[in-house]
Design an enzyme around this catalytic site. Structure first.
Site, short mmCIF file in Angstrom:
data_model
loop_
_atom_site.label_atom_id
_atom_site.label_comp_id
_atom_site.label_asym_id
_atom_site.label_seq_id
_atom_site.Cartn_x
_atom_site.Cartn_y
_atom_site.Cartn_z
N ALA A 119 -32.73 -55.40 10.58
CA ALA A 119 -32.89 -54.42 9.52
C ALA A 119 -34.33 -54.32 9.01
CB ALA A 119 -31.95 -54.76 8.37
N ASN A 175 -29.67 -62.02 6.57
CA ASN A 175 -30.07 -62.56 7.88
C ASN A 175 -31.55 -62.31 8.13
OD1 ASN A 175 -27.46 -63.44 9.28
ND2 ASN A 175 -26.92 -61.46 8.43
N HIS A 203 -36.01 -53.41 2.09
CA HIS A 203 -36.64 -54.71 2.34
C HIS A 203 -38.15 -54.52 2.22
CE1 HIS A 203 -32.84 -56.25 3.81
NE2 HIS A 203 -32.74 -55.21 4.60
N1 NAI Z 1 -30.13 -59.66 11.69
C1 NAI Z 1 -30.04 -58.61 10.88
O1 NAI Z 1 -31.06 -57.98 10.54
C2 NAI Z 1 -28.72 -58.17 10.40
C3 NAI Z 1 -27.57 -58.87 10.70
N2 NAI Z 1 -26.34 -58.43 10.29
C4 NAI Z 1 -25.17 -59.26 10.62
O2 NAI Z 1 -24.55 -58.75 11.81
C5 NAI Z 1 -23.17 -59.15 11.81
C6 NAI Z 1 -22.28 -57.95 12.18
O3 NAI Z 1 -22.43 -56.92 11.23
P1 NAI Z 1 -21.37 -55.73 11.12
O4 NAI Z 1 -21.01 -55.23 12.47
O5 NAI Z 1 -21.89 -54.76 10.13
O6 NAI Z 1 -20.11 -56.49 10.51
P2 NAI Z 1 -18.59 -56.02 10.47
O7 NAI Z 1 -17.96 -56.82 9.37
O8 NAI Z 1 -18.48 -54.54 10.43
O9 NAI Z 1 -17.99 -56.51 11.88
C7 NAI Z 1 -17.86 -57.87 12.21
C8 NAI Z 1 -16.72 -58.01 13.22
O10 NAI Z 1 -16.74 -59.38 13.68
C9 NAI Z 1 -15.45 -59.93 13.56
N3 NAI Z 1 -15.60 -61.36 13.27
C10 NAI Z 1 -16.03 -61.95 12.12
N4 NAI Z 1 -16.03 -63.28 12.25
C11 NAI Z 1 -15.60 -63.55 13.50
C12 NAI Z 1 -15.39 -64.75 14.23
N5 NAI Z 1 -15.60 -65.96 13.67
N6 NAI Z 1 -14.97 -64.68 15.51
C13 NAI Z 1 -14.74 -63.46 16.09
N7 NAI Z 1 -14.90 -62.29 15.44
C14 NAI Z 1 -15.33 -62.34 14.16
C15 NAI Z 1 -14.77 -59.17 12.43
O11 NAI Z 1 -13.35 -59.21 12.57
C16 NAI Z 1 -15.34 -57.77 12.62
O12 NAI Z 1 -14.55 -56.99 13.51
C17 NAI Z 1 -22.90 -59.73 10.43
O13 NAI Z 1 -22.94 -61.14 10.46
C18 NAI Z 1 -24.06 -59.19 9.60
O14 NAI Z 1 -24.34 -60.01 8.46
C19 NAI Z 1 -26.21 -57.25 9.63
C20 NAI Z 1 -27.33 -56.52 9.31
C21 NAI Z 1 -28.67 -56.93 9.61
O1 OAA Z 2 -28.79 -54.77 6.94
C1 OAA Z 2 -29.61 -55.16 6.10
O2 OAA Z 2 -30.25 -54.41 5.36
C2 OAA Z 2 -29.94 -56.61 6.01
C3 OAA Z 2 -28.81 -57.48 6.06
O3 OAA Z 2 -27.70 -57.15 5.73
C4 OAA Z 2 -29.05 -58.82 6.56
O4 OAA Z 2 -30.22 -59.22 6.66
O5 OAA Z 2 -28.06 -59.51 6.86
#
Ligand code: NAI
Ligand code: OAA
Length: 252
Positions: A119, A175, A203
């Site tokens: 992000a 994250n 951010h």
């Molecule tokens: N690195 C970055 O900049 C960012 C990272 N993220 C992270 O990316 C990840 C995914 O985000 P979204 O798709 O928006 O989330 P979401 O909540 O829409 O989808 C997550 C999916 O993973 C499944 N899940 C959760 N825990 C699980 C486990 N232990 N084993 C198997 N499946 C599991 C859920 O059932 C759901 O279907 C999150 O951890 C979020 O915090 C999100 C935004 C920015």
């Molecule tokens: O998606 C974003 O803006 C950032 C976020 O949630 C993360 O860092 O996990």
């Protein structure tokens, strides 16, 4: 064609499935098996409710887009299964001994662990922090209270401290704090604000060092299916996957 195993069939999973180009998602796993089933049907991938069986699929790379808990539980076994790994829930790497063990496993298996820009922007050159002095590094994140599953009448600072502590308290929202810490080589300072008048996930990065100074501000559109996650984060993985086999590498 690069084959991808997807761990987590949520918001990000759907964005990357819709953008399949130069890669194919062939196997999917989700702790909610109905989600993996529905996803498999929609995008023509094999759904699994058994993680070991999911790893048996001959995929080149596994994309974790699930949760910090999922990354912590499964990252090591993905590498040991001989697959490259993309970690989206970067907060899992805040534990330094866990991170070092994973890197060691990846080295032994001759596999890569990718941390997408997610992000934020600028993660590439923030790595200069590892080779040149840093005087200041602050990440200020501001989100609408809804994105934090909270309520607030006015702009409020809900966290001020180190990234390590922030990712433990707000694992679904910060994250990026851990990505920045790994990139620049130190546990960065973080402020987390909620603001009812802000409709974007913002951010701001304040970075000063031997190189000079930088201010980066990203005002991200929240994902319609998960306002905690910026749409840019999903696009960032998509761009990473689409370029995996591109001989031209852009950025540091
Ligand atoms: N690195 C970055 O900049 C960012 C990272 N993220 C992270 O990316 C990840 C995914 O985000 P979204 O798709 O928006 O989330 P979401 O909540 O829409 O989808 C997550 C999916 O993973 C499944 N899940 C959760 N825990 C699980 C486990 N232990 N084993 C198997 N499946 C599991 C859920 O059932 C759901 O279907 C999150 O951890 C979020 O915090 C999100 C935004 C920015
Ligand atoms: O998606 C974003 O803006 C950032 C976020 O949630 C993360 O860092 O996990």
């Amino acid at each position: 064609m690069i084959t991808v195993g997807l761990l987590g069939c949520g918001n990000i999973g759907h964005v990357i499935a819709k953008g399949q180009e130069n890669f194919r998602i062939t196997a999917v796993y989700d702790s909610v098996s109905a989600r993996a089933e529905a996803f498999g049907k929609e995008f023509g991938a094999a759904p699994y409710d058994d993680f070991a069986a999911f790893l048996q699929e001959p995929t080149d790379i596994v994309v974790e887009a699930a949760s910090v808990a999922a990354a912590t539980t499964h990252a090591e076994s993905i590498l040991l299964a001989g697959k490259d790994l993309v970690i989206m829930s970067v907060g899992a790497l805040a534990d330094v001994s866990f991170r070092e063990e994973l890197i060691q496993t990846a080295r032994e298996m001759k596999k890569k662990i990718h941390i997408p820009s997610g992000a934020i922007m600028g993660l590439d050159n923030i790595r200069v922090g590892q080779i040149s002095g840093i005087d200041k590094f602050v990440l200020r994140t501001t989100k609408n209270p809804k994105s934090l599953s909270r309520e607030a009448e006015e702009k409020t600072c809900i966290f001020s401290g180190k990234a390590y502590d922030c990712v433990h308290q707000y694992p679904k929202n910060t994250n990026v704090a851990e990505s920045l810490s790994i990139a620049c080589g130190r546990d960065v300072d973080v402020e987390l604000w909620m603001d009812p008048n802000e409709d974007r996930n913002m951010h701001e990065i304040f970075f000063e060092g031997e190189f000079g100074e930088a201010y980066i501000r990203v005002r991200n559109v929240p994902s319609p299916d998960n306002p905690a996650t910026s749409y840019l984060a999903a696009l960032s993985i998509l761009s990473l996957l689409q370029n995996l086999d591109n001989p031209l590498v852009i950025g540091a």
